[in-house]
Motif scaffolding. Structure first.
Motif, PDB file in Angstrom:
ATOM      1  N   SER A 103       1.047  -0.897  -0.266  1.00 44.17           N
ATOM      2  CA  SER A 103       0.162   0.024   0.164  1.00 44.17           C
ATOM      3  C   SER A 103       0.556   0.986  -0.034  1.00 44.17           C
ATOM      4  O   SER A 103       2.044   1.611   0.940  1.00 44.17           O
ATOM      5  CB  SER A 103      -0.773   0.370   1.298  1.00 44.17           C
ATOM      6  N   THR A 104       0.583   1.985  -0.349  1.00 40.75           N
ATOM      7  CA  THR A 104       1.309   3.357  -1.108  1.00 40.75           C
ATOM      8  C   THR A 104       0.550   4.705  -0.276  1.00 40.75           C
ATOM      9  O   THR A 104       1.153   5.680  -0.678  1.00 40.75           O
ATOM     10  CB  THR A 104       1.638   3.570  -2.388  1.00 40.75           C
ATOM     11  N   VAL A 105      -0.781   4.537  -0.534  1.00 38.45           N
ATOM     12  CA  VAL A 105      -1.425   5.181   0.113  1.00 38.45           C
ATOM     13  C   VAL A 105      -0.265   6.235   1.786  1.00 38.45           C
ATOM     14  O   VAL A 105       0.077   5.454   2.340  1.00 38.45           O
ATOM     15  CB  VAL A 105      -2.683   4.878   1.206  1.00 38.45           C
ATOM     16  N   SER A 106      -0.357   7.967   1.480  1.00 36.77           N
ATOM     17  CA  SER A 106       0.381   8.257   2.478  1.00 36.77           C
ATOM     18  C   SER A 106      -0.958   8.623   3.815  1.00 36.77           C
ATOM     19  O   SER A 106      -2.307   8.349   3.528  1.00 36.77           O
ATOM     20  CB  SER A 106       1.160   9.853   1.453  1.00 36.77           C
ATOM     21  N   GLU A 132      -0.140  -8.030  -6.558  1.00 44.59           N
ATOM     22  CA  GLU A 132       0.496  -7.320  -6.521  1.00 44.59           C
ATOM     23  C   GLU A 132       1.829  -7.875  -5.618  1.00 44.59           C
ATOM     24  O   GLU A 132       2.925  -7.193  -6.136  1.00 44.59           O
ATOM     25  CB  GLU A 132       0.367  -5.305  -6.541  1.00 44.59           C
ATOM     26  N   ALA A 133       1.489  -8.267  -4.260  1.00 41.95           N
ATOM     27  CA  ALA A 133       2.212  -8.763  -3.385  1.00 41.95           C
ATOM     28  C   ALA A 133       3.464  -9.314  -4.490  1.00 41.95           C
ATOM     29  O   ALA A 133       4.258 -10.035  -3.733  1.00 41.95           O
ATOM     30  CB  ALA A 133       1.325  -8.912  -2.444  1.00 41.95           C
ATOM     31  N   ALA A 134       3.133 -10.598  -4.917  1.00 45.53           N
ATOM     32  CA  ALA A 134       4.117 -11.605  -5.697  1.00 45.53           C
ATOM     33  C   ALA A 134       4.939 -11.016  -5.987  1.00 45.53           C
ATOM     34  O   ALA A 134       5.833 -11.334  -6.573  1.00 45.53           O
ATOM     35  CB  ALA A 134       3.010 -11.610  -6.607  1.00 45.53           C
ATOM     36  N   GLY A 135       5.337  -9.853  -6.875  1.00 42.42           N
ATOM     37  CA  GLY A 135       6.331  -8.441  -7.688  1.00 42.42           C
ATOM     38  C   GLY A 135       7.742  -8.327  -6.210  1.00 42.42           C
ATOM     39  O   GLY A 135       8.275  -7.869  -6.266  1.00 42.42           O
ATOM     40  N   PHE A 136       7.260  -8.363  -5.381  1.00 44.74           N
ATOM     41  CA  PHE A 136       7.828  -8.208  -3.780  1.00 44.74           C
ATOM     42  C   PHE A 136       8.644  -8.925  -3.238  1.00 44.74           C
ATOM     43  O   PHE A 136       7.810 -10.143  -2.481  1.00 44.74           O
ATOM     44  CB  PHE A 136       7.106  -7.535  -2.615  1.00 44.74           C
ATOM     45  N   GLU A 137       9.743  -9.205  -3.220  1.00 44.94           N
ATOM     46  CA  GLU A 137      11.026 -10.149  -2.415  1.00 44.94           C
ATOM     47  C   GLU A 137      11.201 -10.324  -1.234  1.00 44.94           C
ATOM     48  O   GLU A 137      11.218 -10.953   0.265  1.00 44.94           O
ATOM     49  CB  GLU A 137      12.564 -10.192  -3.061  1.00 44.94           C
ATOM     50  N   ASN A 138      11.007  -8.364  -0.646  1.00 42.05           N
ATOM     51  CA  ASN A 138      11.124  -8.476   0.864  1.00 42.05           C
ATOM     52  C   ASN A 138      10.160  -7.112   0.889  1.00 42.05           C
ATOM     53  O   ASN A 138       9.732  -6.647   0.024  1.00 42.05           O
ATOM     54  CB  ASN A 138      12.348  -8.140   1.038  1.00 42.05           C
ATOM     55  N   PRO A 139       9.229  -6.781   2.407  1.00 38.96           N
ATOM     56  CA  PRO A 139       8.641  -6.107   2.504  1.00 38.96           C
ATOM     57  C   PRO A 139       8.999  -4.264   2.876  1.00 38.96           C
ATOM     58  O   PRO A 139       8.423  -3.800   2.838  1.00 38.96           O
ATOM     59  CB  PRO A 139       8.068  -6.304   4.240  1.00 38.96           C
ATOM     60  N   GLU A 140      10.466  -4.130   2.992  1.00 36.24           N
ATOM     61  CA  GLU A 140      10.827  -2.716   2.551  1.00 36.24           C
ATOM     62  C   GLU A 140      10.231  -1.573   1.256  1.00 36.24           C
ATOM     63  O   GLU A 140       9.615  -1.741   0.128  1.00 36.24           O
ATOM     64  CB  GLU A 140      12.210  -2.816   1.978  1.00 36.24           C
ATOM     65  N   GLY A 141       9.836  -0.480   2.040  1.00 35.64           N
ATOM     66  CA  GLY A 141       9.899   0.293   0.670  1.00 35.64           C
ATOM     67  C   GLY A 141       8.139   0.972   1.558  1.00 35.64           C
ATOM     68  O   GLY A 141       8.050   2.031   0.462  1.00 35.64           O
ATOM     69  N   VAL A 142       7.106  -0.114   1.436  1.00 42.10           N
ATOM     70  CA  VAL A 142       5.603  -0.265   1.434  1.00 42.10           C
ATOM     71  C   VAL A 142       4.539   0.077   2.136  1.00 42.10           C
ATOM     72  O   VAL A 142       5.805  -1.059   3.462  1.00 42.10           O
ATOM     73  CB  VAL A 142       5.230  -0.481  -0.071  1.00 42.10           C
TER      74      VAL A 142
END
Ligand code: GLU
Length: 279
Positions: A103-106, A132-142
């Motif tokens: 989630s990129t909602v601020s 969209e979760a599938a594209g992430f190797e780790n949780p960082e950044g969002v």
């Protein structure tokens, strides 16, 4: 063959963002009493995940204050800050199970806190896509949110409050399990730890009743059995004001410095809990 019953286990779980006060003494003495009455184990877990807010000085003070109060424990202290790998494994499991979305909602887009201090229900129109979760190797950044089952009522029996019902999207919405700044969220860490440490009863403040519904959903998603729940009324002063909000002069160390004995402090704590409108 006689299978031995699983050992029961309770826990004390302070967050070291300040000194323990009367409100903590009230809840922790109930947790301690309930564990000791049944001969269960009791573990001390320091919930020091947030490096911005938690200080080792407060963790050490909490340990010392609990000892001074005579609230002893059998396991720990366990520091959540040392258990990141466990939370990461749980994040991966939830991600792979399709329970989460990035989630990129601020913060500015989310309604501010409701007047009673509960987290606002995250608006469904801001919900992201679990695929969209599938594209992430780790949780960082969002931020990572747990997608709640729309309209499902989570029911549980609380040892103190009786039948409690909380409905997804009415009482609580999609909630954060991993923060954008890299810190695992409370709702995830608590569930992982309660399961890993074999906690069979959670005793804590009534301000966490809605969190319990969230945590039951996380247990279900991770395939772990939720513990039993016992929520304590929040300690208030004689005017009914919540003590957690005004702790000046009411920290255990200030009371100790003012000459109070552990017994005095535990009596004050019990009476602050008994005043509560939630009692
Ligand atoms: N660490 C939380 C607190 O100090 C308690 C969390 C829990 O008991 O689940 O308020």
């Amino acid at each position: 063959m006689v299978v031995p019953a699983k050992m029961e286990c309770g826990r004390l779980a302070p967050t070291p963002t300040g000194f323990l006060h009367i409100g903590h003494a009230a809840t922790f003495s109930v947790a301690h009493r309930r564990a000791r009455e049944r001969g269960s184990r009791l573990v001390l877990r320091i919930e020091d995940l947030d490096p911005q807010r938690c200080k080792n000085e407060f963790a050490q003070a909490a340990i010392e204050d609990l000892q001074w109060l005579g609230l002893d424990w059998d396991g720990g202290p366990v520091f959540q800050s040392a258990r990141r790998e466990l939370y990461l494994a749980a994040w991966k499991k939830l991600r792979d199970g399709g329970w989460l979305y990035p989630s990129t909602v601020s913060r500015r887009e989310i309604p501010s806190l409701a007047p009673h201090g509960e987290e606002p229900v995250f608006p469904i129109e801001l919900r992201g896509e679990t695929r969209e979760a599938a594209g992430f190797e780790n949780p960082e950044g969002v931020n990572w949110r747990f997608r709640v089952p729309d309209g499902e009522t989570v029911s549980f029996t609380d040892g103190n409050f009786g039948a409690v019902r909380k409905t997804a999207l009415v009482d609580f919405g999609d909630f954060v399990v991993w923060n954008r700044d890299g810190v695992p969220a409370y709702e995830l860490a608590v569930v992982v730890d309660d399961a890993a440490m074999g906690v069979t009863e959670v005793v804590r403040g009534a301000d966490l009743l809605t969190s319990t519904a969230r945590q039951i959903l996380v247990h279900r998603a991770l395939g772990s059995a939720p513990p039993a729940w016992f929520h304590c009324p929040l300690a208030v002063d004689a005017q009914g004001r919540r003590l957690a909000k005004r702790t000046a002069g009411l920290s255990i160390r200030e009371l100790r410095a003012a000459g109070k004995s552990p017994r005095d402090v535990l009596e004050m704590a019990a009476s602050a809990a008994a005043h509560s409108s939630l009692a």
